[in-house]
Design a protein around this motif. Structure first.
Motif, mmCIF file in Angstrom:
data_model
loop_
_atom_site.group_PDB
_atom_site.id
_atom_site.type_symbol
_atom_site.label_atom_id
_atom_site.label_comp_id
_atom_site.label_asym_id
_atom_site.label_seq_id
_atom_site.Cartn_x
_atom_site.Cartn_y
_atom_site.Cartn_z
ATOM 1 N N THR A 179 39.188 38.410 34.729
ATOM 2 C CA THR A 179 40.348 38.184 33.866
ATOM 3 C C THR A 179 39.913 37.799 32.454
ATOM 4 N N ASP A 222 46.915 41.469 39.517
ATOM 5 C CA ASP A 222 46.518 40.374 40.404
ATOM 6 C C ASP A 222 47.707 39.435 40.613
ATOM 7 N N ASN A 263 46.850 35.656 36.356
ATOM 8 C CA ASN A 263 46.096 34.885 35.352
ATOM 9 C C ASN A 263 46.046 35.574 33.994
ATOM 10 N N ASP A 276 43.359 44.494 35.094
ATOM 11 C CA ASP A 276 42.741 43.293 35.666
ATOM 12 C C ASP A 276 43.037 43.274 37.159
HETATM 13 MG MG LIG Z 1 41.218 37.132 37.710
#
Ligand SMILES: [Mg+2]
Ligand SMILES: Nc1ncnc2c1ncn2[C@@H]1O[C@H](COP(=O)(O)OP(=O)(O)OP(=O)(O)O)[C@@H](O)[C@H]1O
Length: 250
Positions: A17, A40, A44, A123
């Protein structure tokens, strides 16, 4: 056409991330248009770019599961040229819900068709499940962050096999963009050994730029800032700027 890069390593906490956000910001600083897709359920990347995941009307979950158009979910970040397709914790259910969907591995690819940016960085979550496979099928290239630690190589074999399986089947165009060492401590002899070890196995795939362990990188997401807004003179900022230059030339 967009260059779509999956930032993937099934190992948790290796810097995926941090790399997705700050590489994206570095590319945007070079006047590229960039989209970060947060794939994800931890979301994040979304919160690191100052987007409140609890207040989202539409997120990547709706795009993948409910057929919402990507354009309805994409948000402009506070960094010029940098956009986000955000995630919410609901994304955790998508992995299960997609299992029964036709062409479940190509849902993200289809959702990104016609979405035009210079770069799209995905990500990925720390797993090789259906979400990560969707990222590999949608991408032209994979960027693998590897934490500079004793167990660095662990899991990379399985990751390479997964990439090769996708190349042999659903996405022959997929390329390995490169491996970037993260959280490197240059004063530590072990770090140098680990880098040498990875170089031995993956040679030319290793980026010259190593991302140093840098407290400014670790603290910037808590301010909802990329490293360039948080401390553009930090070692972390200089490293991601250098990595962006390498990515553009590859
Ligand atoms: Mg991550
Ligand atoms: N270069 C760095 N220097 C110092 N801290 C770092 C660096 N890169 C990442 N971190 C910190 O290490 C932790 C893990 O990083 P990050 O969240 O980027 O990894 P990740 O691979 O995305 O994790 P996950 O697998 O949970 O998604 C975070 O707290 C982050 O702030």
């Amino acid at each position: 056409m967009s260059t779509i890069v999956a930032v993937l390593n099934q190992k948790g906490g290796v810097g995926k991330t941090t790399t997705a956000i700050n590489l994206a910001a570095a590319l945007a600083k070079q006047s590229k248009t960039v989209l970060v897709v947060d794939l994800d359920p931890q979301a994040n990347a979304t919160s690191g770019l100052a987007i409140d995941k609890s207040k989202l009307q539409t997120s990547v979950y709706d795009v993948l599961v409910n057929g919402a158009a990507s354009s309805t979910a994409i948000i402009e970040s506070s960094v010029g040229g940098l956009y986000v397709l955000p995630a919410a914790p609901t994304l955790a259910a998508a992995e299960q819900e997609l299992v029964s969907v036709m062409s479940r591995e190509t849902v993200l690819k289809n959702a990104l068709t016609g979405v035009e940016f210079d770069y799209i960085l995905i990500d990925c979550p720390p797993s090789l499940g259906l979400l990560s496979v969707n990222a590999l099928v949608a991408a032209n290239a994979v960027l693998i962050p590897v934490q500079t630690e004793f167990y660095a190589l662990e899991g990379l074999g399985l990751l390479m096999q997964t990439i090769q399986r996708v190349q042999a089947g659903l996405n022959p165009q997929l390329q390995l963009l490169g491996i970037v060492m993260t959280m490197m401590d240059a004063r530590n002899a072990l770090s140098k050994q680990v880098v040498d070890e990875v170089k031995k196995h993956f040679g030319g795939h290793l980026f010259e730029t190593c991302i140093p362990r840098n407290v400014r990188l670790a603290e910037s997401p808590s301010f909802g800032k990329t490293i360039f807004e948080h401390d553009k003179w930090s070692k972390g900022a200089r490293a991601y700027k250098a990595l962006a230059r390498e990515v553009v030339t590859r």
